[in-house]
Design an enzyme around this catalytic site. Structure first.
Site, PDB file in Angstrom:
ATOM      1  CB  SER A 110      46.038  38.821  46.585  1.00  0.00           C
ATOM      2  OG  SER A 110      45.260  37.804  45.821  1.00  0.00           O
TER       3      SER A 110
ATOM      4  CD  GLU B 233      41.550  30.688  40.446  1.00  0.00           C
ATOM      5  OE1 GLU B 233      41.881  31.889  40.606  1.00  0.00           O
ATOM      6  OE2 GLU B 233      41.051  30.242  39.199  1.00  0.00           O
TER       7      GLU B 233
ATOM      8  CG  ASP C 283      43.675  41.060  40.824  1.00  0.00           C
ATOM      9  OD1 ASP C 283      43.572  41.545  39.865  1.00  0.00           O
ATOM     10  OD2 ASP C 283      44.359  40.075  41.311  1.00  0.00           O
TER      11      ASP C 283
ATOM     12  CG  HIS D 194      38.403  37.373  40.317  1.00  0.00           C
ATOM     13  ND1 HIS D 194      37.591  37.900  41.186  1.00  0.00           N
ATOM     14  CD2 HIS D 194      37.966  36.836  39.146  1.00  0.00           C
ATOM     15  CE1 HIS D 194      36.602  38.169  40.201  1.00  0.00           C
ATOM     16  NE2 HIS D 194      36.731  37.422  39.137  1.00  0.00           N
TER      17      HIS D 194
ATOM     18  CG  ASP E   8      31.474  33.542  39.481  1.00  0.00           C
ATOM     19  OD1 ASP E   8      32.410  34.291  39.081  1.00  0.00           O
ATOM     20  OD2 ASP E   8      29.990  33.982  39.066  1.00  0.00           O
ATOM     21  N   GLY E   9      33.567  34.030  41.966  1.00  0.00           N
ATOM     22  CA  GLY E   9      33.808  34.881  42.991  1.00  0.00           C
ATOM     23  C   GLY E   9      32.729  35.767  43.182  1.00  0.00           C
TER      24      GLY E   9
HETATM   25  C1  LIG Z   1      44.415  38.262  38.011  1.00  0.00           C
HETATM   26  S1  LIG Z   1      44.415  36.257  38.642  1.00  0.00           S
HETATM   27  C2  LIG Z   1      44.519  36.788  40.324  1.00  0.00           C
HETATM   28  C3  LIG Z   1      45.649  37.070  40.784  1.00  0.00           C
HETATM   29  C4  LIG Z   1      45.428  37.195  42.675  1.00  0.00           C
HETATM   30  N1  LIG Z   1      44.138  38.038  42.981  1.00  0.00           N
HETATM   31  C5  LIG Z   1      46.775  38.024  43.265  1.00  0.00           C
HETATM   32  O1  LIG Z   1      46.840  38.981  43.326  1.00  0.00           O
HETATM   33  O2  LIG Z   1      47.562  36.935  43.301  1.00  0.00           O
HETATM   34  C6  LIG Z   1      42.837  36.195  38.405  1.00  0.00           C
HETATM   35  C7  LIG Z   1      42.263  34.716  38.701  1.00  0.00           C
HETATM   36  O3  LIG Z   1      40.971  34.688  38.576  1.00  0.00           O
HETATM   37  C8  LIG Z   1      40.619  33.387  38.512  1.00  0.00           C
HETATM   38  N2  LIG Z   1      39.105  33.585  37.872  1.00  0.00           N
HETATM   39  C9  LIG Z   1      38.821  33.952  36.663  1.00  0.00           C
HETATM   40  N3  LIG Z   1      37.365  34.227  36.497  1.00  0.00           N
HETATM   41  C10 LIG Z   1      37.067  33.881  37.897  1.00  0.00           C
HETATM   42  C11 LIG Z   1      35.733  34.138  38.704  1.00  0.00           C
HETATM   43  N4  LIG Z   1      34.576  34.317  37.774  1.00  0.00           N
HETATM   44  N5  LIG Z   1      35.683  33.666  39.795  1.00  0.00           N
HETATM   45  C12 LIG Z   1      36.624  33.195  40.614  1.00  0.00           C
HETATM   46  N6  LIG Z   1      37.880  33.036  39.937  1.00  0.00           N
HETATM   47  C13 LIG Z   1      38.059  33.375  38.562  1.00  0.00           C
HETATM   48  C14 LIG Z   1      41.484  33.138  37.341  1.00  0.00           C
HETATM   49  O4  LIG Z   1      41.611  31.600  37.110  1.00  0.00           O
HETATM   50  C15 LIG Z   1      42.647  33.798  37.917  1.00  0.00           C
HETATM   51  O5  LIG Z   1      43.389  32.666  38.537  1.00  0.00           O
END
Ligand SMILES: C[S@@+](CC[C@H](N)C(=O)[O-])C[C@H]1O[C@@H](n2cnc3c(N)ncnc32)[C@H](O)[C@@H]1O
Length: 280
Positions: free
Chosen positions: A99, A117, A163, A41, A142-143
């Protein structure tokens, strides 16, 4: 999906998460062999703190804002603060790295970074940020599904950072647990780090109880409360589950966590702890 990390970039939870991420990557890069870092994420990778989103909440002021200005950071936090300074070379805090960017800084030329993302706009920004970095592979997908497709990495060494935005609240824990079980089946030796929010410990207990029974042989949680978790209405703290932790990471975090608590406390009831779930 409504979550935008720009509202929260650089807040206490990011400081906690990113300081631990760097400790993890430093431990893993201490060995010569190449590794692969997955960020399921990833977000957009870089956030301007004068953007409307960040300015609206001002959350970064009680996070990186407390460390960047003023006296030198406590010794256990200097590695992290130096990484943020590297992104703000003129000495003024203007941007906060996510991150992916922090991981890219910490990794070596022959390591790889796999970034997932799901939001288009964020993925486009992320791709632009890493356009010139051949180590980074951006997937607009999807991660969790990506882990199924991409584990284990060819390097057979590395880290998976999970995350999520927890828009599903407690439901996200079930999704994470299922993802971890599948990932373990494909790559039992990977290091896994899962960030989670703490409103009340009661909501997290089932997740941690399940993981105390497996599938990983070794796992601990590191937690920070910036105030007591006596109200379920707000984010009182956060934690990081680390499965298959690198050697001596627990000792490193034993100095990092008190420094995080002292720096980020928002009430006298702030606390920290590191607790092994399995296999100390
Ligand atoms: C908490 S933020 C991530 C912050 C990042 N890891 C950091 O520490 O800088 C969560 C991110 O996950 C994305 N997201 C939500 N569901 C997701 C999924 N199933 N797969 C990938 N990305 C997703 C959102 O759009 C968002 O940008």
């Amino acid at each position: 999906m409504n979550y935008r990390h720009a509202f929260h970039a650089g807040n206490f939870a990011d400081v906690f998460k990113h300081a631990i991420l760097l400790a993890l990557l430093d431990a893993l890069t201490a060995k010569d062999k190449p590794l692969c870092c997955f960020d399921t994420h990833a977000g957009r990778g870089l956030y301007a703190l004068d953007d409307v989103e960040a300015a609206k909440t001002g959350e970064w002021r009680d996070g990186i804002g407390r460390l960047f200005a003023g006296p030198e950071a406590p010794a256990p936090l200097r590695r992290y603060v130096d990484a943020i300074r590297a992104c703000n070379p003129d000495g003024t805090l203007r941007v906060y790295p996510g991150s992916p960017l922090l991981a890219a800084q910490a990794l070596r030329a022959n390591d790889r970074l796999v970034l997932c993302e799901m939001q288009d706009e964020e993925a486009v920004a992320l791709r632009a940020l890493f356009r010139d970095d051949p180590r980074a592979h951006v997937h607009a997908r999807d991660g969790y599904a990506a882990l199924n497709a991409l584990l284990p990495p060819a390097e057979r060494r590395g880290l998976v950072l999970i995350d999520p935005p927890f828009e599903e609240q407690e439901g996200e824990f079930a999704t994470i647990e299922a993802a971890l079980r599948k990932a373990h089946a494909r790559w039992p030796n990977g290091v896994y780090a899962v960030w989670y929010p703490i409103k009340s410990h009661r909501n997290i207990a089932p997740f941690l109880r399940h993981l105390s029974a497996g599938p990983f042989d070794k796992a601990f949680v590191a937690e920070l409360l910036v105030r007591p978790d006596d109200s379920t209405l707000r984010l009182n703290g956060c934690g990081m589950l680390v499965a298959n932790p690198p050697w001596q990471l627990d000792a490193r975090l034993a100095t990092l966590l008190p420094a995080l608590r002292d720096t980020l406390a928002q009430s006298p009831g702030a606390s920290q702890r590191l607790r092994w779930l399995r296999g100390e």
